[in-house]
Design a protein around this motif. Structure first.
Motif, short mmCIF file in Angstrom:
data_model
loop_
_atom_site.label_atom_id
_atom_site.label_comp_id
_atom_site.label_asym_id
_atom_site.label_seq_id
_atom_site.Cartn_x
_atom_site.Cartn_y
_atom_site.Cartn_z
N TYR A 1 0.84 -1.20 0.00
CA TYR A 1 0.00 0.00 0.00
C TYR A 1 0.87 1.25 0.00
CZ TYR A 1 -3.80 3.15 1.33
OH TYR A 1 -4.72 4.16 1.36
N GLN A 2 1.88 1.21 0.84
CA GLN A 2 2.82 2.32 0.92
C GLN A 2 3.45 2.60 -0.45
OE1 GLN A 2 5.44 1.17 4.13
NE2 GLN A 2 6.85 2.81 3.58
N ARG A 3 3.86 1.54 -1.12
CA ARG A 3 4.49 1.71 -2.42
C ARG A 3 3.49 2.21 -3.46
NH1 ARG A 3 9.63 -0.98 -3.34
NH2 ARG A 3 10.11 -2.50 -1.73
N VAL A 4 2.26 1.65 -3.39
CA VAL A 4 1.25 1.99 -4.40
C VAL A 4 0.82 3.46 -4.29
CG1 VAL A 4 -1.17 1.56 -5.06
CG2 VAL A 4 0.37 -0.35 -4.66
N THR A 5 0.77 3.97 -3.07
CA THR A 5 0.25 5.33 -2.88
C THR A 5 1.35 6.39 -2.90
OG1 THR A 5 0.30 4.91 -0.51
CG2 THR A 5 -1.82 4.65 -1.60
N GLU A 6 2.61 5.93 -2.99
CA GLU A 6 3.72 6.85 -2.98
C GLU A 6 3.66 7.80 -4.17
OE1 GLU A 6 7.60 5.22 -0.77
OE2 GLU A 6 7.32 4.58 -2.83
N ASN A 7 3.73 9.08 -3.94
CA ASN A 7 3.80 10.09 -5.00
C ASN A 7 2.69 10.00 -6.04
OD1 ASN A 7 6.29 10.71 -3.85
ND2 ASN A 7 7.32 9.23 -5.19
N ARG A 8 1.52 9.58 -5.64
CA ARG A 8 0.45 9.68 -6.64
C ARG A 8 -0.93 9.68 -5.99
NH1 ARG A 8 -0.90 4.22 -10.00
NH2 ARG A 8 -0.67 2.76 -8.29
N GLU A 9 -1.89 10.16 -6.77
CA GLU A 9 -3.28 10.19 -6.32
C GLU A 9 -3.95 8.89 -6.77
OE1 GLU A 9 -5.09 12.69 -4.75
OE2 GLU A 9 -3.13 13.62 -4.38
N ILE A 10 -4.52 8.18 -5.83
CA ILE A 10 -5.26 6.98 -6.22
C ILE A 10 -6.36 6.77 -5.18
CG2 ILE A 10 -3.50 5.54 -5.12
CD1 ILE A 10 -4.23 3.33 -7.17
N PRO A 11 -7.58 6.47 -5.62
CA PRO A 11 -8.65 6.29 -4.63
C PRO A 11 -8.27 5.22 -3.60
CG PRO A 11 -9.53 6.19 -6.87
CD PRO A 11 -8.04 6.25 -6.99
N GLN A 12 -8.59 5.51 -2.36
CA GLN A 12 -8.16 4.62 -1.28
C GLN A 12 -8.66 3.19 -1.47
OE1 GLN A 12 -9.73 5.30 2.57
NE2 GLN A 12 -7.83 4.80 3.60
N GLU A 13 -9.93 3.06 -1.87
CA GLU A 13 -10.50 1.72 -2.04
C GLU A 13 -9.69 0.92 -3.07
OE1 GLU A 13 -12.67 -0.32 -0.53
OE2 GLU A 13 -12.43 1.33 0.91
N GLU A 14 -9.38 1.58 -4.16
CA GLU A 14 -8.64 0.88 -5.21
C GLU A 14 -7.23 0.52 -4.73
OE1 GLU A 14 -8.11 2.97 -8.91
OE2 GLU A 14 -7.31 1.18 -9.90
N ALA A 15 -6.61 1.45 -4.03
CA ALA A 15 -5.26 1.18 -3.52
C ALA A 15 -5.28 -0.02 -2.59
CB ALA A 15 -4.72 2.41 -2.80
N LYS A 16 -6.35 -0.12 -1.82
CA LYS A 16 -6.46 -1.26 -0.88
C LYS A 16 -6.60 -2.58 -1.63
CE LYS A 16 -8.20 0.50 3.47
NZ LYS A 16 -9.45 0.97 4.07
N GLU A 17 -7.44 -2.56 -2.65
CA GLU A 17 -7.67 -3.77 -3.43
C GLU A 17 -6.37 -4.21 -4.15
OE1 GLU A 17 -9.87 -5.79 -3.18
OE2 GLU A 17 -9.76 -7.03 -5.00
N ILE A 18 -5.66 -3.23 -4.67
CA ILE A 18 -4.39 -3.54 -5.32
C ILE A 18 -3.42 -4.14 -4.30
CG2 ILE A 18 -2.34 -2.54 -6.44
CD1 ILE A 18 -4.16 -0.40 -7.65
N SER A 19 -3.36 -3.52 -3.13
CA SER A 19 -2.41 -3.99 -2.12
C SER A 19 -2.74 -5.39 -1.65
CB SER A 19 -2.41 -3.07 -0.89
OG SER A 19 -2.44 -1.76 -1.28
#
Ligand code: ARG
Length: 590
Positions: free
Chosen positions: A413-431
């Motif tokens: 999650y930390q890596r996915v959200t680093e330096n970019r805008e991404i909806p939280q729900e999607e970031a969670k699903e990706i993580s």
């Protein structure tokens, strides 16, 4: 479809025969010098002995005829007698185009509907899943999926531990905490409540408490043993409690395994095998296999050829109790009766190897099982932390599986959200997906029997031989295809037909793809999912090299672009299929 190496082998065999040598020398394998050629045949070396000729003379003779074959572009010989073969591009492309239209990319269904039971998972009820349960779940799920893909009838069985002292410990602890519960009222003979008197959180707290209390308190341990004996022998109240423990625990386990993307076909339990024990013991005694030794009933399983000592398999201890081996033997009988499997594969910690050696020998020797049924023990090594010691929590305790999964997906999650805008729900699903991919890939990319080191930082990275790297490659291909379909919405990948490769990188990617069915078959036959990992790592590297070299999206020549689209779509489909075979799901983006 035949494997590519098989097709070339047949060609070379034909030439050996034509030159009056045995065709068996025509075996062709992938080249281990890809800089020189694509395939090689080493048969001239072996043939030299039989025909008493110099290997290079035989190789040259074969090569001179092979050169004329329309599918072969180049043949050369290397000392002392290797035959190097390179195929016509036309032939490689033809093979790939067939893969695209074939079912399962032309992979042979070698399973022939044979039944294989995979015994994996093996958690004990009422105990939380911990790191030690991870490998069996991941490996077992993968072996099961690969087998299914190859046309075997695979039955994954969780084989729950529900028959041991842990149940007695919980019952005894309950009795101390709530002695007034109806389950402990010896005079009660009505029905018991449907609802369990505890939930999973309470249950998971009770077991460790009881277990550590018993260690320092022999009286309590005695009580727990007594309770174990009583529930195993049908004490009504205890049996009712045991059923509650099972229900509550199984509901929770189903959730936990589903979170891991692990699904069992059978939820059988050690207790299900118990009814088979009395007759089994009777039979083994009558047939003269089982005998009394120091009060215990045992079967000798040592062989004259053994170099190490194999102790007898104990069926009944001197105090009348049956053991782990008794249950495993009875389970073999049960499985034979219910499913008549051609093979049973056990995926268990390699420290249990001796136990299974004894059980398998006993089952074969006493004809509990047909000599044609294969019993396979796949012992796995330990997952270690960066310090080289078994993976632990920061304070040195046993790490719960859900905590490990959380730690890894938090890192992603930390890596996915680093330096970019991404909806939280999607970031969670990706993580969640990439986190699991991290764990599974780092596990399966090692040989099953080896210990391996799990380094969160290294394995969550999208560079190097990691799960995230492979996923990243798939996501990248999808994004290229999406971009193209925006410009050319009429385009259909499956309508495109592959053209001859335009570059060496493209040719390498094609050749890699042709290995698919060989890799899948070998990974199953050798019980080696790591071969699939190795393959998709190489395929990803080949794709990324090809991608660096070519501007696929802006390519102006439509024939070329269409051909590339079909090639990268196939690369993507093969990667996704392989990932699915090792239990990994791909998110839409990363
Ligand atoms: N429940 C066992 C344990 O925790 C593993 C079961 C493995 N399978 C088997 N058939 N014995 O060690």
């Amino acid at each position: 479809m035949k494997k590519l190496t098989e097709i070339i082998t047949n060609i070379v065999e034909g030439v050996f025969a034509q030159c009056n040598y045995s065709p068996k020398y025509g075996l062709v394998t992938l080249s281990n010098r890809p800089d020189l050629c694509q395939f090689q045949c080493n048969g001239a070396l072996a043939a030299a002995k039989e025909y008493k000729r110099a290997p290079i003379a035989i190789a040259t003779e074969i090569a001179s005829l092979l050169k004329n074959h329309p599918d072969i572009k180049e043949v050369s010989c290397a000392m002392p007698g290797f035959i190097n073969i390179t195929l016509e591009d036309q032939f490689i492309v033809g093979y790939i185009n067939n893969m695209i239209t074939a079912d399962k990319f032309g992979c042979e269904e070698i399973g022939d509907n044979k039944t294989i039971i995979v015994d994996y998972g093996g958690p004990n009820v009422a105990k939380p899943l911990h790191v030690g349960h991870l490998r069996t779940a991941i490996i077992g799920e993968s072996i099961k999926r690969i087998g299914k893909f190859l046309g075997y009838k695979m039955l994954g069985d969780i084989h729950l531990g529900d028959w041991g002292l842990q149940i007695g410990l919980i019952i005894a602890e309950f009795k101390h905490r709530s002695p007034d519960l109806i389950y402990f009222d010896e005079s009660y003979n009505g029905d018991y409540p449907v609802e369990a008197p505890f939930n999973i959180t309470e249950l998971e707290e009770i077991y460790p408490a009881a277990s550590s209390y018993a260690k320092s308190n022999p009286d309590f341990m005695e009580e727990a043993k007594q309770s174990t004996f009583l529930f195993q022998n049908g004490h009504r109240g205890y049996v009712a409690l045991w059923k509650h423990i099972l229900n509550v625990s199984i509901n929770d386990l189903k959730k936990n395994y589903a979170n891991l993307n692990v699904y069992f076909d059978l939820w059988k339990k050690e207790s299900d095998a118990q009814p088979y024990i009395p007759k089994m013991i009777e039979d083994l005694k009558n047939k003269g296999f089982a005998y009394l030794s120091d009060g215990a009933l045992v079967v000798d399983v040592k062989d004259d050829s053994d170099t190490k000592d194999i102790p007898p398999c104990i069926l009944v201890k001197s105090d009348g109790a049956t053991l782990y081996s008794t249950t495993d033997l009875a389970t073999i009988i049960e499985r034979t009766e219910l499913y008549n499997p051609d093979e049973i594969i056990y995926i268990v910690d390699k420290r249990q190897e001796l136990h299974f050696e004894q059980v398998f020998r006993c089952a074969k020797k006493t004809n509990l099982i047909s000599p044609n049924t294969k019993l396979t023990f796949l012992g796995f090594g330990t997952m270690n932390g960066k310090d080289g010691k078994p993976f632990k929590t920061r304070d040195g305790g046993v790490m719960r599986l859900e905590h490990l999964i959380k730690e890894v997906s938090d890192k992603v999650y930390q890596r996915v959200t680093e330096n970019r805008e991404i909806p939280q729900e999607e970031a969670k699903e990706i993580s969640r997906k990439v986190g699991l991919a991290t764990l599974k890939y780092s596990d399966l990319s090692n040989q099953i029997s080896k210990d391996y080191m799990f380094d969160v930082d290294r394995f969550t990275s999208a560079e190097g031989n990691t799960g995230p790297y492979i996923i990243y490659t798939v996501v990248r291909i999808n994004s290229i295809l999406n971009k193209i379909s925006k410009v050319k919405p009429w385009y259909k990948a499956e309508a495109a037909s592959g053209q001859l490769p335009y570059s060496e990188n493209e040719r390498s990617l094609m050749l890699k793809i042709t290995q698919f069915s060989e890799v899948i078959v070998n990974s199953f036959v050798d019980y080696s999912p790591h071969k699939i990992c190795q393959f998709i790592y190489e395929l990803s590297n080949d794709f990324n090299r090809f991608y660096q070299e070519n501007k696929i999206i802006s390519e102006q020549n439509p024939t070329k672009q269409n051909s590339w689209i079909s090639l990268i779509s196939l690369s993507r489909d093969i990667l996704v299929t392989c990932l699915d075979l090792i239990g990994i799901e791909v998110p839409n983006r990363m």
